[in-house]
Motif scaffolding. Structure first.
Motif, PDB file in Angstrom:
ATOM      1  N   ALA A 224     -34.804   7.565  56.781  1.00 55.76           N
ATOM      2  CA  ALA A 224     -34.492   8.944  56.406  1.00 55.76           C
ATOM      3  C   ALA A 224     -33.856   9.030  55.031  1.00 55.76           C
ATOM      4  O   ALA A 224     -33.920  10.082  54.375  1.00 55.76           O
ATOM      5  N   LEU A 225     -33.256   7.945  54.574  1.00 53.59           N
ATOM      6  CA  LEU A 225     -32.641   7.908  53.249  1.00 53.59           C
ATOM      7  C   LEU A 225     -33.655   7.579  52.150  1.00 53.59           C
ATOM      8  O   LEU A 225     -33.311   7.588  50.962  1.00 53.59           O
ATOM      9  N   GLY A 226     -34.897   7.241  52.538  1.00 54.18           N
ATOM     10  CA  GLY A 226     -35.939   6.964  51.561  1.00 54.18           C
ATOM     11  C   GLY A 226     -36.245   5.499  51.335  1.00 54.18           C
ATOM     12  O   GLY A 226     -36.986   5.152  50.415  1.00 54.18           O
ATOM     13  N   VAL A 227     -35.698   4.630  52.173  1.00 52.07           N
ATOM     14  CA  VAL A 227     -35.950   3.189  52.037  1.00 52.07           C
ATOM     15  C   VAL A 227     -37.409   2.883  52.379  1.00 52.07           C
ATOM     16  O   VAL A 227     -37.983   3.470  53.298  1.00 52.07           O
ATOM     17  N   ALA A 228     -38.008   1.955  51.643  1.00 50.30           N
ATOM     18  CA  ALA A 228     -39.416   1.594  51.854  1.00 50.30           C
ATOM     19  C   ALA A 228     -39.595   0.200  52.436  1.00 50.30           C
ATOM     20  O   ALA A 228     -40.707  -0.157  52.838  1.00 50.30           O
ATOM     21  N   ARG A 229     -38.514  -0.581  52.468  1.00 56.48           N
ATOM     22  CA  ARG A 229     -38.630  -1.957  52.978  1.00 56.48           C
ATOM     23  C   ARG A 229     -37.267  -2.403  53.484  1.00 56.48           C
ATOM     24  O   ARG A 229     -36.249  -2.195  52.811  1.00 56.48           O
ATOM     25  N   VAL A 230     -37.266  -2.981  54.677  1.00 56.29           N
ATOM     26  CA  VAL A 230     -36.036  -3.444  55.319  1.00 56.29           C
ATOM     27  C   VAL A 230     -36.198  -4.920  55.634  1.00 56.29           C
ATOM     28  O   VAL A 230     -37.172  -5.314  56.280  1.00 56.29           O
ATOM     29  N   SER A 231     -35.272  -5.750  55.165  1.00 61.41           N
ATOM     30  CA  SER A 231     -35.362  -7.196  55.355  1.00 61.41           C
ATOM     31  C   SER A 231     -34.156  -7.720  56.121  1.00 61.41           C
ATOM     32  O   SER A 231     -33.019  -7.309  55.860  1.00 61.41           O
ATOM     33  N   ALA A 232     -34.408  -8.655  57.029  1.00 63.09           N
ATOM     34  CA  ALA A 232     -33.317  -9.284  57.774  1.00 63.09           C
ATOM     35  C   ALA A 232     -32.700 -10.447  57.011  1.00 63.09           C
ATOM     36  O   ALA A 232     -31.610 -10.903  57.362  1.00 63.09           O
ATOM     37  N   GLY A 233     -33.385 -10.940  55.989  1.00 62.56           N
ATOM     38  CA  GLY A 233     -32.858 -12.056  55.216  1.00 62.56           C
ATOM     39  C   GLY A 233     -32.606 -13.282  56.072  1.00 62.56           C
ATOM     40  O   GLY A 233     -33.416 -13.633  56.927  1.00 62.56           O
ATOM     41  N   SER A 234     -31.453 -13.908  55.877  1.00 62.65           N
ATOM     42  CA  SER A 234     -31.147 -15.148  56.599  1.00 62.65           C
ATOM     43  C   SER A 234     -30.488 -14.909  57.941  1.00 62.65           C
ATOM     44  O   SER A 234     -30.164 -15.861  58.655  1.00 62.65           O
ATOM     45  N   SER A 235     -30.277 -13.645  58.323  1.00 68.83           N
ATOM     46  CA  SER A 235     -29.467 -13.363  59.514  1.00 68.83           C
ATOM     47  C   SER A 235     -30.098 -13.872  60.804  1.00 68.83           C
ATOM     48  O   SER A 235     -29.384 -14.323  61.710  1.00 68.83           O
ATOM     49  N   VAL A 236     -31.417 -13.807  60.914  1.00 71.60           N
ATOM     50  CA  VAL A 236     -32.059 -14.291  62.139  1.00 71.60           C
ATOM     51  C   VAL A 236     -31.982 -15.811  62.216  1.00 71.60           C
ATOM     52  O   VAL A 236     -31.719 -16.377  63.282  1.00 71.60           O
ATOM     53  N   ALA A 237     -32.170 -16.482  61.097  1.00 70.35           N
ATOM     54  CA  ALA A 237     -32.022 -17.939  61.074  1.00 70.35           C
ATOM     55  C   ALA A 237     -30.599 -18.339  61.454  1.00 70.35           C
ATOM     56  O   ALA A 237     -30.387 -19.281  62.228  1.00 70.35           O
ATOM     57  N   LEU A 238     -29.616 -17.621  60.926  1.00 75.11           N
ATOM     58  CA  LEU A 238     -28.229 -17.925  61.256  1.00 75.11           C
ATOM     59  C   LEU A 238     -27.967 -17.728  62.746  1.00 75.11           C
ATOM     60  O   LEU A 238     -27.241 -18.511  63.372  1.00 75.11           O
ATOM     61  N   ALA A 239     -28.541 -16.682  63.333  1.00 72.38           N
ATOM     62  CA  ALA A 239     -28.377 -16.457  64.768  1.00 72.38           C
ATOM     63  C   ALA A 239     -29.012 -17.580  65.577  1.00 72.38           C
ATOM     64  O   ALA A 239     -28.458 -18.033  66.588  1.00 72.38           O
ATOM     65  N   ALA A 240     -30.182 -18.045  65.123  1.00 73.56           N
ATOM     66  CA  ALA A 240     -30.848 -19.149  65.824  1.00 73.56           C
ATOM     67  C   ALA A 240     -30.021 -20.427  65.752  1.00 73.56           C
ATOM     68  O   ALA A 240     -29.874 -21.153  66.752  1.00 73.56           O
ATOM     69  N   TYR A 241     -29.466 -20.702  64.579  1.00 76.85           N
ATOM     70  CA  TYR A 241     -28.639 -21.907  64.433  1.00 76.85           C
ATOM     71  C   TYR A 241     -27.338 -21.796  65.222  1.00 76.85           C
ATOM     72  O   TYR A 241     -26.781 -22.817  65.665  1.00 76.85           O
ATOM     73  N   ALA A 242     -26.848 -20.570  65.425  1.00 78.04           N
ATOM     74  CA  ALA A 242     -25.660 -20.390  66.258  1.00 78.04           C
ATOM     75  C   ALA A 242     -25.939 -20.799  67.694  1.00 78.04           C
ATOM     76  O   ALA A 242     -25.070 -21.366  68.377  1.00 78.04           O
ATOM     77  N   VAL A 243     -27.167 -20.541  68.169  1.00 78.72           N
ATOM     78  CA  VAL A 243     -27.548 -20.983  69.516  1.00 78.72           C
ATOM     79  C   VAL A 243     -27.545 -22.503  69.592  1.00 78.72           C
ATOM     80  O   VAL A 243     -27.067 -23.091  70.573  1.00 78.72           O
ATOM     81  N   VAL A 244     -28.051 -23.143  68.543  1.00 81.30           N
ATOM     82  CA  VAL A 244     -28.050 -24.610  68.516  1.00 81.30           C
ATOM     83  C   VAL A 244     -26.618 -25.133  68.616  1.00 81.30           C
ATOM     84  O   VAL A 244     -26.336 -26.064  69.384  1.00 81.30           O
ATOM     85  N   ARG A 245     -25.704 -24.544  67.865  1.00 85.87           N
ATOM     86  CA  ARG A 245     -24.320 -25.021  67.894  1.00 85.87           C
ATOM     87  C   ARG A 245     -23.671 -24.793  69.259  1.00 85.87           C
ATOM     88  O   ARG A 245     -22.998 -25.693  69.780  1.00 85.87           O
ATOM     89  N   ARG A 246     -23.894 -23.599  69.835  1.00 84.85           N
ATOM     90  CA  ARG A 246     -23.309 -23.338  71.155  1.00 84.85           C
ATOM     91  C   ARG A 246     -23.853 -24.304  72.191  1.00 84.85           C
ATOM     92  O   ARG A 246     -23.107 -24.842  73.018  1.00 84.85           O
ATOM     93  N   ALA A 247     -25.168 -24.538  72.160  1.00 82.55           N
ATOM     94  CA  ALA A 247     -25.779 -25.432  73.139  1.00 82.55           C
ATOM     95  C   ALA A 247     -25.291 -26.861  72.952  1.00 82.55           C
ATOM     96  O   ALA A 247     -25.025 -27.567  73.935  1.00 82.55           O
ATOM     97  N   ALA A 248     -25.162 -27.287  71.707  1.00 82.71           N
ATOM     98  CA  ALA A 248     -24.706 -28.652  71.441  1.00 82.71           C
ATOM     99  C   ALA A 248     -23.270 -28.850  71.908  1.00 82.71           C
ATOM    100  O   ALA A 248     -22.937 -29.850  72.568  1.00 82.71           O
ATOM    101  N   ARG A 249     -22.402 -27.897  71.568  1.00 85.53           N
ATOM    102  CA  ARG A 249     -21.000 -28.032  71.965  1.00 85.53           C
ATOM    103  C   ARG A 249     -20.838 -28.000  73.474  1.00 85.53           C
ATOM    104  O   ARG A 249     -20.056 -28.770  74.047  1.00 85.53           O
ATOM    105  N   GLU A 250     -21.574 -27.117  74.123  1.00 87.48           N
ATOM    106  CA  GLU A 250     -21.469 -27.036  75.577  1.00 87.48           C
ATOM    107  C   GLU A 250     -21.948 -28.325  76.241  1.00 87.48           C
ATOM    108  O   GLU A 250     -21.280 -28.869  77.127  1.00 87.48           O
TER     109      GLU A 250
END
Length: 274
Positions: A224-250
């Motif tokens: 609605a503000l006129g944006v034409a492209r939305v990117s997640a950048g590295s955030s999804v990769a960081l979330a995936a690696y957070a799962v790796v760390r939680r699983a490893a520590r557990e």
């Protein structure tokens, strides 16, 4: 290797997805498997995250990865998905405009039809490249793609707001210079406050790309503000690696497996890549 006609068609298709008010949503991938998962989820295009790609190859983000390794990874992604792919090439994997042109030719050879080129400066004086210098690098990218008769989408990333190097006025000044040099779109990470986004969308004569993650306005509000492209950048990769760390520590600390629940099925992912 993708033939030139198909590459041109993909480039035109990718270009057509940048519509203010109906933004292209990119869930950035960092390897072939993540790209295929994103495509299967319904994405109309895939973009790489330079940070995620660098981490997957064992290198820190920030102009530390070499061109050859980066584009080998991009080529694996383009060979795995059918949708158009845009490659984040950081500062162009080159010291000068001629080197940026070489990178763009390699991007096309890898089968990608878009690039992000950032103006952040690592290891030099200041945090951003001078406007004129960056414009020359963007012009070199544009000329290299045009010489190959591929309408590569050149997305000029401006890090004024992200790196605290300027506000809206400085961003608009850079955007105008980069557009004049041949950029097709303008990417302003760090701009998520609605008033700022609206000023940028209204002041830039090109598709505006914003970076999102937890806490950012939803896509519908950005549209609605006129944006034409939305990117997640590295955030999804960081979330995936957070799962790796939680699983490893557990697993190492308690010998249990709760963090592994909810994962994709072996057969499901195997078939996606089959």
């Amino acid at each position: 290797m993708t033939n030139q006609n198909t590459l041109r068609d993909r480039a035109l298709a990718f270009r057509s997805l940048h519509v203010p008010g109906r933004p292209l949503v990119l869930v950035n991938a960092w390897d072939a498997a993540s790209a295929r998962i994103v495509e299967e989820a319904g994405a109309s295009a895939v973009a790489t995250t330079s940070a995620g790609l660098a981490w997957a190859l064992g290198v820190p983000d920030g102009d530390r990865l070499d061109r050859e390794r980066a584009l080998e990874a991009v080529a694996r992604i383009t060979a795995t998905v059918a949708v158009p792919v845009s490659a984040d090439i950081e500062s162009g994997f080159a010291k000068d405009p001629a080197g940026v042109a070489d990178t763009v030719r390699a991007v096309l050879a890898a089968g990608a039809v878009g690039v992000n080129i950032e103006d952040a400066l690592y290891g030099g004086e200041g945090v951003l490249r001078p406007v004129g210098e960056q414009a020359e690098r963007i012009a070199a990218a544009r000329e290299a793609a045009d010489a190959e008769d591929v309408p590569l989408f050149v997305n000029a990333r401006i890090d004024t707001i992200l790196r605290g190097a300027g506000g809206v006025d400085a961003t608009l000044e850079r955007a105008a210079a980069f557009r004049a040099a041949g950029a097709d779109g303008i990417f302003v990470p760090g701009a998520v406050e609605p008033g700022t986004v609206k000023e940028l969308a209204d002041g830039i004569d090109a598709p505006l790309n914003v970076l999102v993650g937890a806490g950012a306005p939803p896509v519908a509000e950005l549209a609605a503000l006129g944006v034409a492209r939305v990117s997640a950048g590295s955030s999804v990769a960081l979330a995936a690696y957070a799962v790796v760390r939680r699983a490893a520590r557990e697993l190492l600390d308690t010998g249990t497996y709760d963090a592994q629940s909810g994962g994709l099925g072996y057969g499901e992912l195997n078939s996606l890549l089959g």
